[in-house]
Design a protein around this motif. Structure first.
Motif, PDB file in Angstrom:
ATOM      1  N   LEU A  69       0.830  -1.211   0.000  1.00 18.58           N
ATOM      2  CA  LEU A  69       0.000   0.000   0.000  1.00 18.58           C
ATOM      3  C   LEU A  69       0.868   1.265   0.000  1.00 18.58           C
ATOM      4  CD1 LEU A  69      -2.934   0.975   0.048  1.00 18.58           C
ATOM      5  CD2 LEU A  69      -2.798   1.106   2.534  1.00 18.58           C
ATOM      6  N   LEU A  70       1.921   1.249   0.812  1.00 16.98           N
ATOM      7  CA  LEU A  70       2.784   2.440   0.859  1.00 16.98           C
ATOM      8  C   LEU A  70       3.515   2.652  -0.469  1.00 16.98           C
ATOM      9  CD1 LEU A  70       4.307   2.416   4.461  1.00 16.98           C
ATOM     10  CD2 LEU A  70       2.241   3.509   3.613  1.00 16.98           C
ATOM     11  N   ALA A 130       2.315   1.904  -3.427  1.00 16.56           N
ATOM     12  CA  ALA A 130       1.321   2.502  -4.324  1.00 16.56           C
ATOM     13  C   ALA A 130       1.117   3.987  -3.984  1.00 16.56           C
ATOM     14  CB  ALA A 130       0.002   1.746  -4.203  1.00 16.56           C
ATOM     15  N   TYR A 131       1.035   4.283  -2.684  1.00 22.45           N
ATOM     16  CA  TYR A 131       0.877   5.683  -2.266  1.00 22.45           C
ATOM     17  C   TYR A 131       2.094   6.512  -2.684  1.00 22.45           C
ATOM     18  CZ  TYR A 131      -3.248   4.876   0.679  1.00 22.45           C
ATOM     19  OH  TYR A 131      -4.509   4.604   1.130  1.00 22.45           O
ATOM     20  N   VAL A 144      -6.107   7.642  -3.466  1.00 26.66           N
ATOM     21  CA  VAL A 144      -5.452   7.244  -2.206  1.00 26.66           C
ATOM     22  C   VAL A 144      -6.480   6.644  -1.251  1.00 26.66           C
ATOM     23  CG1 VAL A 144      -4.334   8.177  -0.133  1.00 26.66           C
ATOM     24  CG2 VAL A 144      -3.529   8.871  -2.390  1.00 26.66           C
ATOM     25  N   LEU A 179      -7.788   3.182  -2.605  1.00 25.80           N
ATOM     26  CA  LEU A 179      -6.802   2.108  -2.418  1.00 25.80           C
ATOM     27  C   LEU A 179      -6.825   1.583  -0.983  1.00 25.80           C
ATOM     28  CD1 LEU A 179      -3.595   3.263  -4.321  1.00 25.80           C
ATOM     29  CD2 LEU A 179      -4.909   1.175  -4.699  1.00 25.80           C
ATOM     30  N   MET A 188      -7.566  -2.271   0.061  1.00 33.57           N
ATOM     31  CA  MET A 188      -6.604  -3.060   0.837  1.00 33.57           C
ATOM     32  C   MET A 188      -7.264  -3.659   2.081  1.00 33.57           C
ATOM     33  SD  MET A 188      -3.658  -4.338   1.098  1.00 33.57           S
ATOM     34  CE  MET A 188      -2.399  -3.569   0.104  1.00 33.57           C
TER      35      MET A 188
END
Lengths: 86, 569
Positions: free
Chosen positions: A16-17, A19-20, B24, B27, B31
């Motif tokens: 996730l990080l 992608a961010y 953001v 996502l 997740m």
């Protein structure tokens, strides 16, 4: 966090990080060349570029370090087999 | 937060999101759900679903322990309090948390863990019998659903004010996401997501402090600017203004902070509220279970840097003075409660703004998942299995746990809409919370440390403490002058009243428990093994190096806690 053979939480965090990091850094670079209509205070620091890069680095570190191993994939398969038997 | 006024002010949104911000946020939701679907296959037995297989490391359990405490208004609410009261708000993070968390890890955790209980009411059953468990479980279930609904509504209201989102949209999307991932993966899924959310909260919020300090010229620059903006007022000392109720904006005396907050409320919450204790029970061994609250305490001690500091920076750098809700509504100025969104808008452009909003949503969802998973366990094991269906296969209780997750979320949503209709419920929530927590701490701590406490005493002490707390609250409602007895001063504000009422109800619980104990026969010592100090052999740690021992790290955290209090005295 590998006792039952599932993928580590740190891997999910890493993905996730990452992608961010990509999104925010790209957005920051875009705004370097196309300044926003209403700039934020201390816009000259370009926080989105370097903070996005920080997220990207942390994300890549966790993603690579905790990339699912074979035993985790096997644990995943074992859990699925057990569920099918049930 | 006076909700009616906030609702009235909600027509003008503070921030606008662009496509990157929305990506953001999207996502994040993907997740959370993905983790739930992935973990479903690992949550088949009761132990898996309700206690995450008791396989969590100290780090995971510790981070989850802190994250579950974060609610929808944790970031915004305490940043607002910091703007209003200054650094005094930090007491809720330091003396109001750290000693209790360390006490849980070092003193209480061995009994919770060795007894192999599923829950705090479950411990009361083992120690005091069914009546004490039933009273505790029913009051916990009621409070948890009420708190969950109130938090849900608060979050939706915040999203409406900041972003202009529809209240029902926020409520349904966020709560159904939580319901799906807890339904699928139980506590394991809740814990995974809480760790993820903890990271996002930090990464989304810390930037405000970093850029804010840069703008203000560091800590000393910030203090100088606050003195210039608010001459004659002290916003940057923790203890200096607590000598008298009237000397500080909170209207509180240091005895209220130390005894009410630092002792009763803090110890009650951090050591007996199953919402947080459940995370530690999931640890894989006793050492991990002891280390988890200590790791949690270390992180909790840092939270003011992302919550309190933005409020203080708001005092230093915002060009306008923020005001109370009533004045904001009358004049069109911004209120204290908007300090964090204003700081977000000040420093965060596209992308970073989405990250900041994700931090707020993550705060809500981690608290919501904490409420839901704790409710599910208490309902299934301490109400359904104890009172309705005593014998059934493990799979039946897992199915009950899954479906009670859905029902719990739906009841919470119903509560959120109820709160929307009867906004005054919001004003009473802290008082309601203190009715049950303070006496429960009295019952549990006597149960753990005093072999003489009898089963009847456990029940009657808990009941007396709870009823006396409700009674004192009603007394002040009917006769406001009673505040001078309950809170020791007519200058005391709501927060101070809550502190002292908690203290008295704890004392009443302890006195009644002691008296009733001496009127009855104690349990034989053989029945107290694993439950009480003096009757339980706690595994020693002599074979561990000093740096591997929980006591060493608790001492380190406590030393830092003392140093911080002295530095900001």
């Amino acid at each position: 966090m590998h006792g039952k053979g599932f993928i580590s939480i740190w891997f999910f965090i890493g993905v996730l990080l990452t992608a961010y990091g990509v999104l925010i850094t790209a957005s920051g670079i875009y705004h370097l060349y196309t300044p926003p209509e209403h700039p934020v205070v201390l816009e000259n620091l370009h926080a989105d570029v370097w903070w996005g890069a920080v997220l990207l680095l942390i994300g890549l570190f966790y993603t690579i370090k905790f990339w699912p191993k074979k035993d985790e994939a096997a644990g995943h398969q074992r859990a699925e087999d057990r569920n099918e038997r049930q | 937060m006076p909700t009616a006024l906030l609702l009235a002010a909600a027509s003008n949104k503070l921030l606008s999101l662009n496509a990157v911000d929305l990506a953001v946020i999207a996502l994040y939701f993907i997740m959370c759900l993905g983790i739930g679907f992935y973990l479903k296959r690992f949550a088949n037995t009761g132990e898996d679903f309700f206690l995450a297989g008791r396989d969590m490391s100290a780090w995971i359990a510790g981070l989850s322990f802190v994250a579950a405490n974060l609610g929808s208004l944790e970031l915004m609410g305490w940043a607002a309090s910091a703007y209003q009261y200054g650094i005094l708000a930090t007491h809720w993070y330091w003396i109001g948390a750290i000693p209790a968390m360390l006490f849980l890890g070092i003193v209480m955790m061995p009994f919770y863990y060795i007894s192999k209980t599923h829950s705090v009411p479950g411990y009361l059953k083992l120690r005091f019998g069914e009546p004490a468990r039933a009273l505790s479980a029913i009051s916990f279930g009621f409070m948890t659903l009420l708190m969950s609904g109130i938090n849900m509504y608060s979050m939706a209201l915040v999203m409406k004010i900041i972003l202009g989102w529809d209240i029902s949209f926020s409520i349904w999307v966020s709560s159904l996401t939580v319901a799906v991932y807890v339904f699928l993966g139980g506590l394991l899924s809740a814990i995974f997501n809480e760790v993820l959310q903890f990271f996002l909260i930090w990464l989304g919020a810390i930037l405000i402090s970093i850029i804010g300090l840069k703008e203000a010229g560091g800590w000393s620059g910030m203090v100088a600017r606050i003195h210039k903006n608010f001459p004659g007022q002290d916003y940057t000392h923790l203890w200096q203004g607590l000598g008298h109720f009237a000397d500080n904006p909170m209207g509180i005396h240091w005895t209220g902070i130390v005894l009410g907050l630092g002792f009763v409320i803090s110890f009650g919450y951090w050591t007996t509220d199953f919402l947080v204790v459940q995370r530690v029970l999931s640890a894989r061994d006793l050492r991990s279970a002891k280390m988890a609250p200590i790791i949690g305490a270390a992180f909790k001690m840092c939270v003011p840097f992302i919550v309190i500091l933005p409020g203080l920076l708001g005092l230093a750098v915002l060009p306008e003075h923020l005001v109370g809700e009533a004045q904001a509504n009358a004049t069109g100025l911004h209120s204290y409660n908007e300090v964090l969104p204003l700081m977000l808008a000040r420093y965060c452009g596209p992308g970073l703004l989405g990250l900041g909003i994700t931090a707020l949503i993550a705060g809500f969802m981690s608290g919501m998942a904490g409420n839901v998973s704790a409710f599910t366990t208490v309902w299934t094991y301490d109400i359904y299995r104890a009172l309705i269906r005593k014998t059934a296969p493990d799979s039946h209780y897992v199915a009950m746990g899954r479906w009670s997750t859905v029902v719990g979320v739906l009841v919470s949503i119903g509560t959120a809409y109820l709160v929307m209709q009867f906004l005054s419920i919001m004003d009473y929530v802290q008082a309601l919370f203190s009715f049950f927590i303070a006496p429960l701490f009295g019952t549990v701590i006597l149960g753990m440390l005093w072999k003489r406490a009898t089963p009847a005493a456990g029940f009657w002490g808990l009941l007396a403490g709870t009823l006396s707390s409700i009674g004192m609250w009603l007394w002040v409602k009917v006769d406001p002058s009673a505040l001078r007895y309950v809170a020791l001063s007519t200058d005391a504000k709501d927060m101070a009243e809550n502190m002292y009422r908690a203290l008295w109800s704890w004392i009443i619980c302890v006195i009644v428990t002691v008296i009733v104990s001496y009127l009855g026969q104690p349990k034989p010592e053989s029945e107290l093994v694993g439950l009480v100090y003096g009757a339980t052999e706690i595994p020693h740690e002599r074979d561990l190096a000093f740096y591997q021992r929980p006591l060493f790290w608790a001492a380190v955290v406590f030393a830092v806690f003392l140093a911080l209090n002295i530095i900001f005295w």
